[in-house]
Write a protein that holds these residues in place. Structure first.
Motif: not given
Length: 198
Positions: A64-68, A73-74, A87-92, A128-129
């Motif tokens: 889920x996080x990788x898809x976000x 970033x695309x 960063x906003x996606x991670x903290x969000x 890692x990705x």
């Protein structure tokens, strides 16, 4: 999909629902089995240990996080803007899916050969990705000094912000739980590791 893989997926689905609604403390094998409508011994047919089931649940979080990350970033935006979005996606994500976020990074509990399905990468390698994407964006924004070190420090800073905010420590220190303060902290972390934006 055969019955075995269907039931295995159902157990993971129930675990995901539980961790999101009730946190990591609710992730007992008996409770997952009860909610999945199977005997309390059924999960052991698919997951040799409780930690193996927790690892499968956490793997869903990484997907889920990788898809976000990919979604934010695309773009053709400059690296600094993409780093801010990441960063906003991670903290969000940490704010929206707190139980899952806390589970995902417990490699001390989750990772191991017995927890990983045959032929799958170990759970800790799921980061890692995402870290590679962070390193790549940091290198484009600030190639010197070593981008991998800067990216690791930035990730650590963002993870700390996410956890301390969720625990209530930062809102207390900053005088309230205002979303704009969280965004300012993200901006300050980027400036601290990448230099002030121009």
């Amino acid at each position: 999909m055969d019955h075995d893989s269907s039931l295995r997926d159902r157990l993971v689905d129930v675990g995901v629902e539980l961790v999101l609604s009730e946190g990591t403390g609710a992730l007992g094998l008996r409770e997952i089995a009860r909610r999945a409508g199977v005997s309390h011994g059924a999960p052991r047919r698919y997951f040799p240990t409780h930690h193996a089931l927790l690892s499968a649940i956490a793997r869903r979080g990484f997907e889920d996080l990788a898809a976000r990350f990919e979604a934010v970033t695309a773009t053709a935006a400059p690296p600094r803007e993409r780093l801010r979005s990441l960063a906003q996606a991670y903290v969000g994500y940490a704010q929206e899916r707190r139980g899952m976020f806390e589970l995902m990074f417990r490699h001390d509990l989750l990772d191991g050969e017995r927890q990983t399905p045959s032929g799958s990468p170990r759970l800790r390698e799921a980061t890692l990705p995402m870290f590679g994407l962070l390193v790549d964006l940091v290198a484009r924004e600030r190639p010197e000094p070593a981008p991998i070190v800067t990216a690791a420090a930035l990730w650590s800073n963002l993870h700390g912000i996410a956890q301390l905010w969720a625990w209530g420590s930062l809102p207390l220190a900053m005088g309230g739980e205002h979303p704009q303060e969280l965004d300012r902290l993200i901006g300050a972390a980027l400036d601290a590791h990448l230099g002030a934006s121009t």
